[in-house]
Write a protein that holds these residues in place. Sequence first.
Motif, PDB file in Angstrom:
ATOM      1  N   VAL A 254       0.835  -1.210   0.000  1.00 44.18           N
ATOM      2  CA  VAL A 254       0.000   0.000   0.000  1.00 44.18           C
ATOM      3  C   VAL A 254       0.863   1.250   0.000  1.00 44.18           C
ATOM      4  CG1 VAL A 254      -1.590   1.375   1.392  1.00 44.18           C
ATOM      5  CG2 VAL A 254      -2.045  -1.049   1.020  1.00 44.18           C
ATOM      6  N   LEU A 255       1.850   1.283   0.883  1.00 46.81           N
ATOM      7  CA  LEU A 255       2.717   2.460   0.970  1.00 46.81           C
ATOM      8  C   LEU A 255       3.528   2.657  -0.313  1.00 46.81           C
ATOM      9  CD1 LEU A 255       3.936   2.000   4.653  1.00 46.81           C
ATOM     10  CD2 LEU A 255       2.475   3.835   3.802  1.00 46.81           C
ATOM     11  N   ALA A 256       4.029   1.558  -0.862  1.00 45.57           N
ATOM     12  CA  ALA A 256       4.809   1.663  -2.095  1.00 45.57           C
ATOM     13  C   ALA A 256       3.937   2.116  -3.257  1.00 45.57           C
ATOM     14  CB  ALA A 256       5.464   0.314  -2.405  1.00 45.57           C
ATOM     15  N   MET A 257       2.715   1.563  -3.367  1.00 44.21           N
ATOM     16  CA  MET A 257       1.810   1.970  -4.434  1.00 44.21           C
ATOM     17  C   MET A 257       1.416   3.430  -4.291  1.00 44.21           C
ATOM     18  SD  MET A 257       1.084   0.014  -6.924  1.00 44.21           S
ATOM     19  CE  MET A 257      -0.383   0.901  -7.445  1.00 44.21           C
ATOM     20  N   GLN A 258       1.222   3.886  -3.050  1.00 44.30           N
ATOM     21  CA  GLN A 258       0.874   5.289  -2.834  1.00 44.30           C
ATOM     22  C   GLN A 258       1.979   6.193  -3.366  1.00 44.30           C
ATOM     23  OE1 GLN A 258      -2.254   6.391  -1.130  1.00 44.30           O
ATOM     24  NE2 GLN A 258      -1.542   7.942  -2.546  1.00 44.30           N
ATOM     25  N   LYS A 259       3.217   5.806  -3.128  1.00 44.12           N
ATOM     26  CA  LYS A 259       4.358   6.580  -3.617  1.00 44.12           C
ATOM     27  C   LYS A 259       4.383   6.588  -5.139  1.00 44.12           C
ATOM     28  CE  LYS A 259       8.451   8.631  -3.379  1.00 44.12           C
ATOM     29  NZ  LYS A 259       8.590  10.014  -2.917  1.00 44.12           N
ATOM     30  N   ILE A 260       4.187   5.434  -5.749  1.00 44.74           N
ATOM     31  CA  ILE A 260       4.198   5.343  -7.208  1.00 44.74           C
ATOM     32  C   ILE A 260       3.093   6.212  -7.809  1.00 44.74           C
ATOM     33  CG2 ILE A 260       3.749   3.774  -9.152  1.00 44.74           C
ATOM     34  CD1 ILE A 260       5.147   1.573  -7.563  1.00 44.74           C
ATOM     35  N   LEU A 261       1.879   6.108  -7.268  1.00 48.03           N
ATOM     36  CA  LEU A 261       0.755   6.872  -7.811  1.00 48.03           C
ATOM     37  C   LEU A 261       0.945   8.369  -7.629  1.00 48.03           C
ATOM     38  CD1 LEU A 261      -2.257   4.674  -6.651  1.00 48.03           C
ATOM     39  CD2 LEU A 261      -1.323   4.878  -8.950  1.00 48.03           C
ATOM     40  N   THR A 262       1.447   8.761  -6.467  1.00 49.43           N
ATOM     41  CA  THR A 262       1.668  10.195  -6.207  1.00 49.43           C
ATOM     42  C   THR A 262       2.683  10.773  -7.180  1.00 49.43           C
ATOM     43  OG1 THR A 262       1.148   9.908  -3.859  1.00 49.43           O
ATOM     44  CG2 THR A 262       2.369  11.883  -4.483  1.00 49.43           C
ATOM     45  N   GLU A 263       3.792  10.076  -7.368  1.00 50.30           N
ATOM     46  CA  GLU A 263       4.814  10.546  -8.309  1.00 50.30           C
ATOM     47  C   GLU A 263       4.270  10.588  -9.737  1.00 50.30           C
ATOM     48  OE1 GLU A 263       7.931  11.711  -7.806  1.00 50.30           O
ATOM     49  OE2 GLU A 263       7.361  11.714  -5.698  1.00 50.30           O
ATOM     50  N   PHE A 264       3.487   9.581 -10.087  1.00 48.49           N
ATOM     51  CA  PHE A 264       2.915   9.527 -11.431  1.00 48.49           C
ATOM     52  C   PHE A 264       2.002  10.728 -11.678  1.00 48.49           C
ATOM     53  CE2 PHE A 264      -1.038   8.133 -13.638  1.00 48.49           C
ATOM     54  CZ  PHE A 264      -0.552   8.258 -14.927  1.00 48.49           C
ATOM     55  N   GLU A 265       1.063  10.975 -10.750  1.00 43.93           N
ATOM     56  CA  GLU A 265       0.131  12.086 -10.918  1.00 43.93           C
ATOM     57  C   GLU A 265       0.876  13.413 -11.016  1.00 43.93           C
ATOM     58  OE1 GLU A 265      -2.873  12.215  -7.969  1.00 43.93           O
ATOM     59  OE2 GLU A 265      -3.874  10.401  -8.647  1.00 43.93           O
ATOM     60  N   LYS A 266       1.853  13.605 -10.128  1.00 44.80           N
ATOM     61  CA  LYS A 266       2.580  14.877 -10.110  1.00 44.80           C
ATOM     62  C   LYS A 266       3.335  15.086 -11.406  1.00 44.80           C
ATOM     63  CE  LYS A 266       6.316  15.267  -7.634  1.00 44.80           C
ATOM     64  NZ  LYS A 266       7.233  15.347  -6.459  1.00 44.80           N
ATOM     65  N   ASN A 267       4.081  14.097 -11.838  1.00 41.80           N
ATOM     66  CA  ASN A 267       4.887  14.249 -13.055  1.00 41.80           C
ATOM     67  C   ASN A 267       4.027  14.341 -14.301  1.00 41.80           C
ATOM     68  OD1 ASN A 267       7.245  14.104 -11.531  1.00 41.80           O
ATOM     69  ND2 ASN A 267       7.393  11.883 -11.724  1.00 41.80           N
TER      70      ASN A 267
END
Length: 845
Positions: free
Chosen positions: A630-643
């Motif tokens: 969950v924590l790793a996916m949250q990081k991936i999704l956050t970076e994806f949305e921002k970039n």
Amino acid sequence: MSLQITSGTGDPPEALIASHVDLSQGSPMHEKNIELLRDEAERLLQVEIDLLNQMRTEPGVVTAEQTGEHQTFTRESIAKDIEVLNGELAKLKNLEMVLAVVGTMKAGKSTTINAIVGTEVLPNRNRPMTALPTLIRHTPGQLEPILKFENSGPINDLMLTLGKALKNGAGQKAFVTSNADMAELLTLIEKKVRFKEIYEGAESIFWFLKTLNDLVRLSADLDAEFPFASYDEVHEMPVIEVQFAHLGDVQHSVGRLTLLDTPGPNESGQEHLRAMLTEQLQKASAVLAVLDFTQLKSDADEQVRQELKDIANVAQGRLFTLVNKFDQRDRHGDNAEQVKSFVADTLMEGLLKPSDVFPVSSRWGYLANRAKHEIALRKTLPDHNTHPWVVDFAEEALGRRWESKLGDEEEVISAANSLWQDSLFASPLKNVIQTAHASAASYALDSAASKLINLAEAAGTFLGVRKTALEKSAKALMAQITSLKSDIDKIETIRSQTEEDAKETLYGIDQQTKAMFSKIKSETEAAIDFYFKEGKRIEGEQAEARQKELNNTVSLGGFLGGLIGAMNARLPADQRTLPSASRRKVDQEPDFDPQSPIMKFDSAKDAGELVSKIQRAIGKEMSSAEQVMVLAMQKILTEFEKNFAMNVILKAQQITDGLNHRMAVDGFSVAVKIPDASSLTLNLNAVDTLTNMVSQQEKQVTRYRRSSGAWGTVCSWFNSSDWGWDEYKATEQYFEVNINEIKAKISQSISNVFRGLDDTIAKSIEAPLNVTVDSFFAEFIKTVEHIRGDLLQGIRDQESSKTEQEELKQRLTGLTRFVPALLADSMELKDDAKHMYPTDAGALV
């Protein structure tokens, strides 16, 4: 010419005096401030309505729509804009939040609304009943429903028209007379009976709704135009006023909640209502869709999917779904978590979050609510011989021998409470209905402010472009028009590039998740292998050795390796999937002797305790793995949305900067803005995206028939309600547990959990991404198209005489001067409205 624009209060447009004192929900000061903001919002709405009306009536300002052009305002569109503002004004009078309810055929929409209200305000019939959008408004103190139909004129005029048509057409009359349902309506038409403005009580309301529905069908049969346009705003619709049972004791809310009963999207013969449905869903504060649990995986699956997708696209970010008839689930059917995941991830392909899906039994909820409502009113239930619903309630809640229990008030209340709990209706009631009620005032103010700002900005740009265009040559205008067409082409190019970029980005996410899941799966399997080898979970002195072993067998470098390490560091020491030497010692005593894999017990209880220990130990390992994912996916999704958003916005901003600069050099005062960047936010939550998928996969493991006897009560792996241990072999002398076979089945379960998980997640991201990209660029192109259309009208303006041009310029100048203050006040109103949201408003905020 002197332009006069007045407001409802008679005040000139001036800055809103913001009240930032005590805004705590429910306090007298809070209510006072809401009243001040409502007064200001009503004033601004009236000023803007006056402005748009003046624009519409002043000669040459707003013209007819031109083929192939998209002006900011046309005679047709500005009338609709005024209608929207009048609707906001009507809602503001009572700070109303409108929750639209839409249901597919036979899904139980009427029963669901009755369950929410707590009594029968809508009849349940096999054929559709919602001929017109109908409001059901929570009205404290109104215990018996009352329907108000103040806008009855257009319907009564239709009755006269149909009477003439039937009188002149004998064949048509014979056709209508042959239809039993139409017989009563035909009599009403012949006697020139008029619809009343008030209908009191359930039976009277049912008659009105039935007759209105029959009238719509009759109009279609006789090719007569039904006056739908007269009922497309909330203040024009029929409204049922009644106290909602579960809101009667809720702390007083400054605003009020209203349900909007809408025509179903798949109701045959109701094609003419589709445009009205779409429009109402766009205007609603939120949308509640009702689906039929028994039809989710039927042959009609594709039809339901498309209907719900259409609704999701209209009500993006404001959609909640009830999956009704969940009480018809058999022991082999999907459980609640599986239904949530199926609707959100499969049926809706990620356009909806699992947390916004609620499996319920509306029928049980309605029966329980109504029984409690009657007991509260009369201390007893009505005679079951004259009220069939009482029999339905009694059979569901009290059992086969219900007649002997029906007179016991305490037993009826207890049974009603149990039936309500079993209906699962409490969750959507709290998270959707009560939250909507608490937030009604804030939503009404925020909705009004948003529409005020959008139209004020549009009016300022429109008037400014038209005025400046009069001062330019046709050649200069054509140059700008050509450049704007080039801008639109550039936007289309960026759109195509963005779609390609999105595919590449999704591929990258897919690879990241595959690598992450592979590593976590290996580590989890290693931990479980250790458990079955030693008979207990890893202890502190063994953690470092296991860590080295895992690092040697599974290596993940770069971004993901560091990410998992960082995520692990954030977990409590005893919950890390990658244990550290400092991990606290757990399970000091072995759960079982690994050297004796087949264990015998004298009682089922003792054997069951061992199974429970094993289940808890394995559950801890899976819980740790899930938290890391969950924590790793949250990081991936956050970076994806921002970039992703940054990349798209940067390209779009380059176009708008060039456009604004080019037009400013040529004397045009415009400020084209890219669409709201929040439209590029996927609103994906790692817990919803991942945890529920893990839950779904866990529930889809191969199930085994329960063991005979006492073992039917043994808890199953992953909370599966019908999974037992076949390996427990009961004899008269002892009970036996085979550790090796348990281990094999658990290993298979873990493989099922991870199998295809990354592919499912990629799909759940792709669908909402495509929707947001389409929405962003469609809005962007429309903005530029409007300016281009306004300039084309500027060329036509120059065909007028110099005198006419000068008079038009003066009119445009006079109208423009009201916009800056109107826009500034509207923006300040929106800012203040944001501070009014309750802190616990939940998912709706």
